[in-house]
Design a protein around this motif. Sequence first.
Motif, short mmCIF file in Angstrom:
data_model
loop_
_atom_site.label_atom_id
_atom_site.label_comp_id
_atom_site.label_asym_id
_atom_site.label_seq_id
_atom_site.Cartn_x
_atom_site.Cartn_y
_atom_site.Cartn_z
N ALA A 101 0.76 -0.99 0.70
CA ALA A 101 -0.22 0.09 0.04
C ALA A 101 1.09 1.15 0.12
CB ALA A 101 -0.78 0.23 0.86
N ARG A 102 2.00 1.51 0.78
CA ARG A 102 2.59 2.27 1.02
C ARG A 102 3.86 3.03 -0.31
NH1 ARG A 102 5.58 2.42 6.87
NH2 ARG A 102 3.17 1.95 7.93
N LEU A 103 4.08 1.15 -0.93
CA LEU A 103 4.90 2.06 -2.26
C LEU A 103 3.64 2.44 -3.52
CD1 LEU A 103 6.92 -1.39 -2.36
CD2 LEU A 103 8.19 0.18 -2.25
N GLN A 104 2.20 1.93 -3.54
CA GLN A 104 1.53 2.30 -4.52
C GLN A 104 1.55 3.88 -4.22
OE1 GLN A 104 -0.44 -0.12 -7.23
NE2 GLN A 104 0.27 2.10 -7.42
N ALA A 105 1.00 4.21 -3.37
CA ALA A 105 0.87 5.73 -2.39
C ALA A 105 2.06 6.44 -3.43
CB ALA A 105 1.00 6.05 -1.31
N ARG A 106 3.24 6.13 -3.20
CA ARG A 106 4.39 6.54 -3.98
C ARG A 106 4.64 7.14 -5.22
NH1 ARG A 106 9.89 4.31 -0.70
NH2 ARG A 106 9.46 5.03 1.60
N GLN B 78 6.36 10.40 -5.28
CA GLN B 78 7.22 9.82 -6.58
C GLN B 78 8.53 9.29 -6.68
OE1 GLN B 78 6.42 9.41 -11.54
NE2 GLN B 78 4.74 9.17 -10.88
N TRP B 79 9.52 10.27 -6.22
CA TRP B 79 11.06 10.63 -6.26
C TRP B 79 11.52 9.10 -4.87
CZ3 TRP B 79 13.44 12.03 -2.17
CH2 TRP B 79 12.94 11.63 -0.72
N LYS B 80 10.56 8.69 -4.28
CA LYS B 80 10.45 7.90 -2.86
C LYS B 80 10.87 6.46 -3.77
CE LYS B 80 10.52 8.44 1.20
NZ LYS B 80 9.34 9.07 2.52
N PHE B 81 11.04 6.11 -5.06
CA PHE B 81 10.11 4.49 -5.51
C PHE B 81 11.34 4.40 -6.54
CE2 PHE B 81 8.86 1.48 -8.18
CZ PHE B 81 8.19 0.91 -7.73
N ASP B 82 11.95 3.37 -5.82
CA ASP B 82 12.75 2.72 -6.22
C ASP B 82 12.79 1.05 -6.89
OD1 ASP B 82 15.43 1.49 -6.75
OD2 ASP B 82 16.11 1.56 -4.87
#
Length: 272
Positions: free
Chosen positions: A182-187, A194-198
């Motif tokens: 859920a937290r990754l999807q929120a990113r 979105q910059w935090k998504f790797d």
Amino acid sequence: MKNLNLFRIPTDLKLREADAASQPLAAGGKDGGKNGVKEETERLLERIAELQPMLHAQGKHKVLLVLQGMDTSGKDGAIRSLFSKINPVGLRAVAFKAPTDTEAAHDFLWRVHREVPGQGEIVVFNRSHYEDVLITRVLGMVDAKECKRRYAHIRDFERMLAETGTVVIKVFLHISKDEQRARLQARLDDPAKQWKFDPADIAQRKKWSAFHRAYEEAMLATDAGHAPWYVVPADSKPQRNLAIASILLETLEGLKLRWPKPDPALADVSIK
């Protein structure tokens, strides 16, 4: 020691998904629930903010708070939420990324040792030397024999820190796989985050069980009275913050901090 004991790891540690959502601390405050938890956390942080200048002025103890956890478990958020009230003098947060060429040319503890707290200082590690027995182990960068050797190095390192005045607190932020999703999807869905998504996070999710086994083994191998491990349920951000604040406050109160004794020679000094 009441709340400290709630989160200390057992000798048969097993990271269970359901435990990530548990709430071992009662909701404080007037109304209970989420607002009550935040209210109680604020109360604890105010007391920490009172003790921290004493720690800094006394200059006797050093405090190292290590935060570890799977991606999105809340290391950044906890640091941002919990230390906004503390005087920045005597406080540092250190984030450990992949080692640079210079760092990789030394032993794995070299870059860590230079960042440990000085007298009267609180230092928070956002990830730490434990990455070198976690991701390196799961990705096959070190074998089991080298990993055990590193456990021994870590135990010696932390014992040396403790014997020279550093109070070591190690916290694993325990998040469930569903909450991480859920937290990754929120990113991904939020342009500001979105910059935090790797993309590597997705690959690591496929090794979820392997990471949990690595954490269990590392914590059991390095847990000690002078460098204890605590497991904090992190699916709830307010409960996570309350737990960490409680652990830090009880640890600081255990140091029996006092203001330095007044200098008798200054008793009759008058500023004109």
